[in-house]
Structure formats: C-alpha cells, structure tokens
Design a protein around this motif. Structure first.
Motif, PDB file in Angstrom:
ATOM      1  N   VAL A 278     -27.337  44.574  -4.570  1.00  0.00           N
ATOM      2  CA  VAL A 278     -27.172  43.740  -3.479  1.00  0.00           C
ATOM      3  C   VAL A 278     -27.776  44.193  -2.114  1.00  0.00           C
ATOM      4  CG1 VAL A 278     -25.867  42.108  -2.193  1.00  0.00           C
ATOM      5  CG2 VAL A 278     -25.597  42.430  -4.813  1.00  0.00           C
ATOM      6  N   GLU A 279     -27.369  45.155  -1.571  1.00  0.00           N
ATOM      7  CA  GLU A 279     -27.983  45.983  -0.353  1.00  0.00           C
ATOM      8  C   GLU A 279     -29.062  46.254  -0.349  1.00  0.00           C
ATOM      9  OE1 GLU A 279     -25.010  49.157   0.429  1.00  0.00           O
ATOM     10  OE2 GLU A 279     -23.494  47.983   0.955  1.00  0.00           O
ATOM     11  N   ASP A 280     -29.585  46.755  -1.630  1.00  0.00           N
ATOM     12  CA  ASP A 280     -31.109  46.989  -1.788  1.00  0.00           C
ATOM     13  C   ASP A 280     -31.928  45.773  -2.070  1.00  0.00           C
ATOM     14  OD1 ASP A 280     -33.224  49.001  -2.158  1.00  0.00           O
ATOM     15  OD2 ASP A 280     -33.341  48.172  -4.338  1.00  0.00           O
TER      16      ASP A 280
ATOM     17  N   ARG B  37     -23.146  46.435  -5.854  1.00  0.00           N
ATOM     18  CA  ARG B  37     -23.021  46.321  -4.224  1.00  0.00           C
ATOM     19  C   ARG B  37     -24.228  47.065  -3.628  1.00  0.00           C
ATOM     20  NH1 ARG B  37     -17.349  47.893  -2.487  1.00  0.00           N
ATOM     21  NH2 ARG B  37     -17.022  45.997  -3.413  1.00  0.00           N
ATOM     22  N   SER B  38     -24.522  48.106  -4.458  1.00  0.00           N
ATOM     23  CA  SER B  38     -25.836  48.947  -3.820  1.00  0.00           C
ATOM     24  C   SER B  38     -27.014  47.887  -4.219  1.00  0.00           C
ATOM     25  CB  SER B  38     -25.555  50.253  -4.485  1.00  0.00           C
ATOM     26  OG  SER B  38     -25.854  50.137  -5.848  1.00  0.00           O
TER      27      SER B  38
ATOM     28  N   LYS C 260     -31.210  42.887  -0.388  1.00  0.00           N
ATOM     29  CA  LYS C 260     -31.079  42.555   1.225  1.00  0.00           C
ATOM     30  C   LYS C 260     -32.056  43.188   1.741  1.00  0.00           C
ATOM     31  CE  LYS C 260     -26.555  40.988   1.489  1.00  0.00           C
ATOM     32  NZ  LYS C 260     -25.078  41.258   2.233  1.00  0.00           N
ATOM     33  N   ALA C 261     -32.204  44.663   1.567  1.00  0.00           N
ATOM     34  CA  ALA C 261     -33.250  45.571   2.257  1.00  0.00           C
ATOM     35  C   ALA C 261     -34.665  45.220   1.824  1.00  0.00           C
ATOM     36  CB  ALA C 261     -32.742  46.895   2.215  1.00  0.00           C
ATOM     37  N   ASN C 262     -34.988  45.065   0.547  1.00  0.00           N
ATOM     38  CA  ASN C 262     -36.339  45.102   0.112  1.00  0.00           C
ATOM     39  C   ASN C 262     -36.215  43.936  -0.753  1.00  0.00           C
ATOM     40  OD1 ASN C 262     -37.143  47.668   1.129  1.00  0.00           O
ATOM     41  ND2 ASN C 262     -35.468  48.507  -0.331  1.00  0.00           N
TER      42      ASN C 262
ATOM     43  N   GLN D  96     -19.821  48.905  -7.916  1.00  0.00           N
ATOM     44  CA  GLN D  96     -20.529  49.687  -6.853  1.00  0.00           C
ATOM     45  C   GLN D  96     -21.843  49.856  -6.843  1.00  0.00           C
ATOM     46  OE1 GLN D  96     -18.719  53.608  -6.994  1.00  0.00           O
ATOM     47  NE2 GLN D  96     -16.712  53.203  -6.067  1.00  0.00           N
TER      48      GLN D  96
END
Lengths: 253, 335
Positions: B319-321, B316-317, B323-325, B313
C-alpha cells in the motif's frame, strides 16, 4: 456228670413211655364197657356231686370279690354297668373253670391218687390182676370218665353261683341296679363265653383224673410212697390245668 | 346204692344243663315265645358291626345281628333277628354306628327319608336302595377310631402350622417386632402431638375466622355507611365528574400498557437476538477453544500467525508503494 445227664435223659424217656403206655391201656380199658359202666355213676357222684360244695363255695366268693374289684377299677370314667361285664366274662371264661379246676385238683386228684396208691402198695391191684380183672377198666376208666363228664357240670353250677353272688354284691354293696348289672352282663355276651369255659373244664377234669390214676397206680413202697404219689398228683394236676388253660386260650380265642 | 348214685348224679346234671341253656338264652336275649322275624340290610361296609350286636328302633332294642356276609364285590349284607312284631317304617333303612365309646356297635332302624345329616350316609343309603331287592338300605357312620384318627390328623396339621409359626417367629422376629412396636409408639406419639398442634392451629384459625367475620361485619357496616354517603354524593353530581376523570385516567393507563406491551415485545425480540448472538459467540468461542476455524487456527497455530503478520506487513508495504508510485499500478486513459 455225663453219667448223671445220661441217667436223667433215660428217666425222662421212660416217663414219656409210661405215660403213653398208660394212655394205651386206658384206651384198651374203654372196650370193657360192662365193667366201667356199672362203676361210673358211683364215681360221678364221688368226683362230681361230692365236689360241689367246695366248688360253689369258691365261686361264691369269686363273684363277690370280682364285683368289688370291678367297682374299684371302674370308679371314674368307666360306666358302672361294666361291673356286670367284668364279672360275667371273668367268671364264665376264666376264673370259674380255672379256680374250680385248681380246687378239684386238690380234692379229686389227691383222692384218686391216694386211693389207687393205697390199693397198689397194699397189693389190692395185684390181687385184681391175679383175678384177671382189667385194672384200667375197673379203676381208671370210671374215674377219668366221671371227672371228664362231671367237671363241666360242676363248673356250670359254679359259674351260676358266681354270677348270682356278683349280682347280689353289686346291688347291695355297690349301689348298682339290677338293670345295669344285667345290661353289662349282656353287653358283650357271646355264646362262646360259655362253651369256651366248659371245654376247658372238660379237659381239666380228664387231666386231673388221669394224672391221679397214673400217680396212684405207679406208687411204690408204703405210706410214704402213697403220700409222695398224692403230692405229685396234685402238683402235676394243678400245673396241667394252667398249661391247658393257656393252650385253649391260644387255640380258641 | 347204685340207684341212689344215678339219681343224685342225674339230678345234678339236669340242673347244670338247665342252667346252661337258660343262662345262654337269657344272656343272648333270645325268647322262645314266638318265631323270630328275620330282616336283611345291605351296606357298602358294616364298620365294626358284628354278629350279636343289638338292633334298635328309636333307641329300643328289638333284635340282634345274626350274621354278616359279603355279597358280590360291592355289598355286605347283615341279617337281623327281630324278636317281636314291631311297626317298622315303610321306607326303613339301617344305620350302623358306635353305640358307645367302648367299641360296641349297634344297627339302628330309621326312616330312609329322614337320614342323618351326613352326605356320605345319604349317598350310601341311596346307592343301597337303588341296588334293589327286598332288603333295607344301610349305611355306616364313622366310628370313634375314625373320628379320633381325623382329630389326630387335624392335631398334626395344627402342630405343623404351630411349628412353622414358631420357626418364623423366632427371637429376632420378636426383637424386630418389639422395635416396630416401639417405633409405632413413637409415630403414634408424633401423630398425637401433630394432631394436638393442628387442633390448636385449627382453634387459632377458628378464632381468626371468628375475628375475620367480626371484621367483615364491621366492614359491611362501614360499607353500608359508605353506600349511604355514596347515595348522597350521587345526588350532587360529583360522581359524574369522578367517573369521567377515572375514564380518562383509564384510557391513559391503557395507552401506557400498550406501549409497555410493545416495549416488552421488542425486548423479547432483542432477547432472541441476544440469544442468537450469544449462541454464535458461544460457537465461536468453542471453535477458538478447539482450535478450529480461521480465528481458532490463528490462535492455536503460530506459523499461520507469523505468516499472517508477514502478509499484513507486505500488504502495508504494498500500500505504501502504491501510494508512492501510483502510475506503477494504475493507468488512466480517457480514450
């Protein structure tokens, strides 16, 4: 009761003493050769030769009976020539001397006891003693010596007759050959068979004559005393024969 | 009277003496005709031989035993009285033996070179002969008593053996033996039945063989006809064509076979690979079951699972972060 036993013991001791005193007197009487030697042939004829017919008659039938008895015993597994063996041995060693002795105990013993007893009760013995005769040399020694010397002679002839009668019975009634009978007779023969019987018969003769003389010379009273002495002589003689027979068998066999 | 008594008594006594002497000599077998000859024999033991026993030569009585004496520690010497002159063997020997079942013994003169067939007798004769001196060697045969004793010992042995057999062969043994016999009878019946069946089968087989032979005979006849026809076909060129076709077909079949062979080899290889995969899977499964290894521990340990899930988890967060920054994490520059 005690008195009776005491008396019996005393009588027995007296009998033994008389017996040995009698022997002593007999031995003293042997010294008087001049007296008994002249009387010996006559006594030998009376005791011995005159007794031959009864002795030979007895042995004749002993031989016959023994042969027939042997056939009866040996029928079957035992060879018949053993008839000769049994007849020979029995007659030579036992039946010849003993039966002849028993017969002569009656004839000779009774004759001597009756004769001397009669002489005693009729005071003939006292008369001899008065005349200074040694009664033992004159009366006892010739009779005892005659019986002692003649009994073996009588028994010898009796044995011969017994063997011949046994042989004749075997060949005539038992279908046994002479050769077989002789074979059996010789099979176990020893010279001892003969001299054993003769030694016994010598002792028998001496005992019979000695007892006859002793009983006769100690007879008391009249004819009744003589009869009693005669009876005692025969009974004692017959008993002594059997005792001596056992004695010699133990000693010599 | 006295002279007459002396004559009669003397005659009687002489008769008795003659009877004794003649009887004794006759019964003992002694002859007065000549001086007897005396011989001596040497024995180890004389058995039941005794003085008075007969001495025989070829079954004929020629004398008697006179005396038996011990000689030294080893020998017994028996002296014989020979009643007449006889031609004895030069190598004479003496055998002492029972003369009958009733105990009498006799000494038999024989030739030493022809002894009885008894090794003990032969040895005794040889030993007595070797001892020297001018005496006959002698030996003794066993008497009836010894033979009886030996027979008794044999009988005892037989009784012992019989007793042992009786002990071993008791009632139980009889029952067992009866059972064994019955079993044997059953087995025999079965074998008999089996033999009958086999015989019948063999008979059937024989019939079949006969039938087969007949069929083969027919086939041979047919083959013979075919060959005949084949000969005729050969003459028309048809066979060549058939053979060529057959060759072509054979080449094709060979190619197919090679292909199949290669395919089989591949399959074999695949099979080996599959085996290895299966072994690995099996190992993994074993680890899983045992709770060892990463996966096993993941399966068996919930804490690790939770941690792993949490890590995933977070990843995943992250990776999302990213992607976002992206500039937060990556910086690009050309120079």
């Amino acid at each position: 009761m005690q008195q009776l036993i005491f008396q019996s013991i005393i009588e027995a001791l007296r009998a033994v003493g008389r017996f040995w005193l009698f022997i002593h007197d007999f031995l003293l009487g042997l010294r008087e050769v001049r007296i008994w030697a002249s009387l010996l042939p006559g006594q030998m004829r009376r005791v011995g030769v005159n007794s031959l017919p009864i002795a030979l008659f007895i042995s004749l039938f002993i031989g016959i009976v023994l042969a027939l008895l042997s056939r009866y015993i040996f029928t079957g597994s035992v060879p018949m020539y053993f008839v000769g063996t049994l007849v020979g041995k029995s007659i030579m060693m036992e039946l010849g001397p003993v039966l002849t002795g028993l017969a002569l105990a009656g004839r000779v013993g009774a004759n001597i006891a009756a004769e001397l007893g009669t002489m005693r009760v009729t005071e003939q013995v006292d008369a001899l003693e008065t005349l200074a005769y040694d009664t033992h040399s004159y009366l006892v020694v010739p009779r005892v010596l005659a019986a002692t010397l003649m009994f073996p002679v009588i028994v010898t002839l009796a044995i011969a007759v017994g063997l011949v009668s046994g042989w004749l019975t075997s060949i005539t009634l038992l279908e046994l050959s002479t050769q077989d009978f002789i074979k059996g007779l010789r099979q176990f023969y020893e010279f001892k068979d003969i001299w054993f019987g003769l030694v016994k018969s010598t002792s028998f003769g001496a005992a019979i004559a000695f007892l006859g003389c002793m009983k006769g010379l100690t007879a008391r009273g009249g004819a009744e005393g003589v009869g009693l002495a005669t009876t005692q002589a025969v009974v004692a003689g017959a008993a002594m024969i059997l005792v001596l027979d056992a004695f010699w068998a133990v000693l010599l066999l | 009277m006295r002279r007459r008594d002396e004559l009669i008594v003397g005659f009687t006594v002489v008769i008795a003496l003659i009877a004794i002497l003649a009887g004794a000599l006759w019964l003992s077998g002694t002859t007065m005709s000549r001086t007897p000859d005396f011989r001596t024999a040497r024995f180890r033991t004389v058995g039941g031989l005794s003085a008075g026993n007969p001495v025989v030569l070829r079954g004929v009585r020629v004398g008697k035993v006179v005396s038996i004496t011990l000689e030294g520690d080893e020998w017994v010497e028996a002296q014989f009285q020979i009643n007449d002159e006889y031609d004895f063997p030069e190598d004479a020997a003496v055998i002492a033996a029972s003369a009958s079942l009733f105990g009498e013994w006799q000494a038999e003169i024989i030739s030493r070179l022809q002894p009885p067939n008894d090794p003990n007798v032969i040895a005794d004769l040889a030993a007595a002969f070797a001892a020297g001196d001018d005496v006959w060697p002698g030996a003794t045969l066993p008497d009836i008593g010894q033979l009886t004793a030996q027979a008794g010992r044999i009988a005892t042995d037989i009784a012992t053996v019989s007793s042992r057999v009786q002990t071993a062969f008791d009632s139980n043994a009889v029952v067992h033996m009866q059972g064994a016999i019955e079993n044997f009878s059953t087995v025999t019946d079965q074998i008999n039945s089996f033999a009958l069946e086999q015989t019948e089968a063999m008979d059937g087989l024989g019939v079949s063989v006969m039938s087969g032979v007949g069929i083969m005979t027919d086939a041979a006849e047919m083959l013979q006809g075919t060959i005949g026809r084949l000969d005729s076909a050969t003459s028309q060129g048809e066979i060549d064509s058939i053979i060529q076709n057959a060759q072509a077909l054979s080449a094709e079949i060979r190619d197919v076979a090679i292909t199949i062979s290669e395919l089989i080899a591949v399959i074999h290889n695949n099979q080996a690979s599959i085996q290895r995969v299966l072994q690995g899977a099996d190992s993994v499964m074993s680890d899983l079951v045992a709770g060892t290894g990463t996966v096993g521990m993941l399966i068996s340990d919930s804490a690790l699972y939770i941690e792993t899930v949490r890590t995933v988890q977070e990843m995943r967060s992250l990776v999302e972060d990213i992607k976002a920054n992206p500039r937060k994490y990556f910086k690009f520059s050309v120079f």
